[in-house]
Every structure is written in C-alpha cells, then in structure tokens.
Motif scaffolding. Structure first.
Motif, mmCIF file in Angstrom:
data_model
loop_
_atom_site.group_PDB
_atom_site.id
_atom_site.type_symbol
_atom_site.label_atom_id
_atom_site.label_comp_id
_atom_site.label_asym_id
_atom_site.label_seq_id
_atom_site.Cartn_x
_atom_site.Cartn_y
_atom_site.Cartn_z
ATOM 1 N N UNK A 10 0.831 -1.212 0.000
ATOM 2 C CA UNK A 10 0.000 0.000 0.000
ATOM 3 C C UNK A 10 0.865 1.261 0.000
ATOM 4 N N UNK A 11 1.937 1.244 0.781
ATOM 5 C CA UNK A 11 2.832 2.402 0.839
ATOM 6 C C UNK A 11 3.495 2.623 -0.518
ATOM 7 N N UNK A 12 3.896 1.533 -1.153
ATOM 8 C CA UNK A 12 4.512 1.664 -2.477
ATOM 9 C C UNK A 12 3.503 2.155 -3.510
ATOM 10 N N UNK A 13 2.255 1.729 -3.380
ATOM 11 C CA UNK A 13 1.213 2.162 -4.314
ATOM 12 C C UNK A 13 0.995 3.670 -4.235
ATOM 13 N N UNK A 14 1.287 4.274 -3.074
ATOM 14 C CA UNK A 14 1.174 5.728 -2.920
ATOM 15 C C UNK A 14 2.105 6.469 -3.877
ATOM 16 N N UNK A 15 3.184 5.814 -4.246
ATOM 17 C CA UNK A 15 4.189 6.468 -5.081
ATOM 18 C C UNK A 15 3.773 6.569 -6.548
ATOM 19 N N UNK A 16 2.880 5.710 -7.005
ATOM 20 C CA UNK A 16 2.516 5.710 -8.424
ATOM 21 C C UNK A 16 1.925 7.037 -8.892
ATOM 22 N N UNK A 17 0.931 7.613 -8.191
ATOM 23 C CA UNK A 17 0.426 8.914 -8.655
ATOM 24 C C UNK A 17 1.485 10.017 -8.562
ATOM 25 N N UNK A 18 2.407 9.879 -7.617
ATOM 26 C CA UNK A 18 3.493 10.857 -7.492
ATOM 27 C C UNK A 18 4.386 10.801 -8.720
ATOM 28 N N UNK A 19 4.788 9.593 -9.098
ATOM 29 C CA UNK A 19 5.634 9.448 -10.284
ATOM 30 C C UNK A 19 4.922 9.953 -11.533
ATOM 31 N N UNK A 20 3.632 9.657 -11.646
ATOM 32 C CA UNK A 20 2.868 10.125 -12.803
ATOM 33 C C UNK A 20 2.815 11.655 -12.836
ATOM 34 N N UNK A 21 2.574 12.263 -11.675
ATOM 35 C CA UNK A 21 2.491 13.727 -11.613
ATOM 36 C C UNK A 21 3.834 14.365 -11.947
ATOM 37 N N UNK A 22 4.914 13.771 -11.465
ATOM 38 C CA UNK A 22 6.242 14.356 -11.670
ATOM 39 C C UNK A 22 6.858 14.003 -13.023
ATOM 40 N N UNK A 23 6.199 13.117 -13.774
ATOM 41 C CA UNK A 23 6.712 12.737 -15.091
ATOM 42 C C UNK A 23 6.569 13.879 -16.095
ATOM 43 N N UNK A 24 5.716 14.841 -15.787
ATOM 44 C CA UNK A 24 5.536 15.994 -16.663
ATOM 45 C C UNK A 24 6.508 17.088 -16.233
ATOM 46 N N UNK A 25 7.370 17.554 -17.133
ATOM 47 C CA UNK A 25 8.382 18.534 -16.735
ATOM 48 C C UNK A 25 7.811 19.862 -16.222
ATOM 49 N N UNK A 26 6.660 20.281 -16.707
ATOM 50 C CA UNK A 26 6.081 21.539 -16.229
ATOM 51 C C UNK A 26 5.574 21.363 -14.798
ATOM 52 N N UNK A 27 4.914 20.251 -14.511
ATOM 53 C CA UNK A 27 4.446 20.017 -13.142
ATOM 54 C C UNK A 27 5.627 19.931 -12.186
ATOM 55 N N UNK A 28 6.695 19.296 -12.605
ATOM 56 C CA UNK A 28 7.899 19.208 -11.774
ATOM 57 C C UNK A 28 8.472 20.605 -11.533
ATOM 58 N N UNK A 29 8.512 21.422 -12.567
ATOM 59 C CA UNK A 29 9.025 22.796 -12.441
ATOM 60 C C UNK A 29 8.165 23.622 -11.491
ATOM 61 N N UNK A 30 6.847 23.507 -11.611
ATOM 62 C CA UNK A 30 5.948 24.253 -10.725
ATOM 63 C C UNK A 30 6.184 23.845 -9.276
ATOM 64 N N UNK A 31 6.339 22.554 -9.034
ATOM 65 C CA UNK A 31 6.594 22.095 -7.669
ATOM 66 C C UNK A 31 7.908 22.671 -7.146
ATOM 67 N N UNK A 32 8.906 22.783 -8.002
ATOM 68 C CA UNK A 32 10.173 23.404 -7.602
ATOM 69 C C UNK A 32 9.981 24.889 -7.314
#
Length: 113
Positions: A10-32
């Motif tokens: 279950x804890x590892x499954x939490x990471x999947x939406x995170x990886x999907x969200x951060x796979x987009x360079x603009x979303x990653x940049x906004x988070x930075x």
C-alpha cells in the motif's frame, strides 16, 4: 545487525500517482517554484501569504505561459498525488507544497529502492 523495514505494498502504491504527476516537466518545475514562492512569483501582487495560503493559480499560469485550464489540470494532478494543497480565497485558488506529505513520500521511496 540492522534490520530494515520494507514499505508495504500500500505504501509503495502511494508512489505511483506521485511518479505520474512528476513525469511531466512543467508540473515538476511548478513544484520546484513553489518551494520558494517569493523568489519565483510576484509577491507584491499576491492577495495572501504565499507560504501560508500558497500561490494564486493565475500567477502560476502567467509564469508557465500555459492556458488556465491546463494549469488547473496540472495542479489538480499534483494535489491528487499529495504534493500540493489548495486553498480558496474568494474566487481564486492558491497552491502550496505539502511538505509533510513530500517528506513521507521521500521516506517511503528511500526505503523501497
């Protein structure tokens, strides 16, 4: 001898939406950018504290140069992944990083890889 507790499935499954969200360079940049909002967004135009309430989606949209609907979809993805929190102030939505959640995700990632 040190034993390491491996994260649950279950804890590892939490990471999947995170990886999907951060796979987009603009979303990653906004988070930075949201890590240091005073440096990256026009504080003098803000209607709320960028650390407490977050940064207005209109400022994020202006900085990215993307359509408002695209930015809203990107921010919703980051929020579903637990990386940001939203706050409504009047008709405006503000976003800030969820530092506690990010720290927990980093911990799970560190223990799982």
């Amino acid at each position: 001898m040190t034993t390491h507790t491996e994260p649950s499935l279950d804890a590892l499954a939490q990471l999947l939406p995170v990886f999907k969200a951060l796979a987009n360079p603009v979303r990653l940049q906004v988070l930075q950018w949201l890590r240091d909002p005073e440096r990256h967004f026009p504080v003098e135009e803000a209607i709320a504290d960028p650390y407490e309430a977050g940064v207005c989606v209109s400022h994020i949209q202006a900085k990215t140069g993307l359509a408002q609907s695209t930015v809203s979809a990107y921010m919703a993805s980051l929020e579903r992944a637990g990386l940001v929190r939203s706050t409504r102030i009047g008709k405006w939505t503000h976003y800030r990083r969820d530092e506690e959640r990010i720290a927990r995700l980093v911990d799970v990632l560190g223990r799982s890889l």
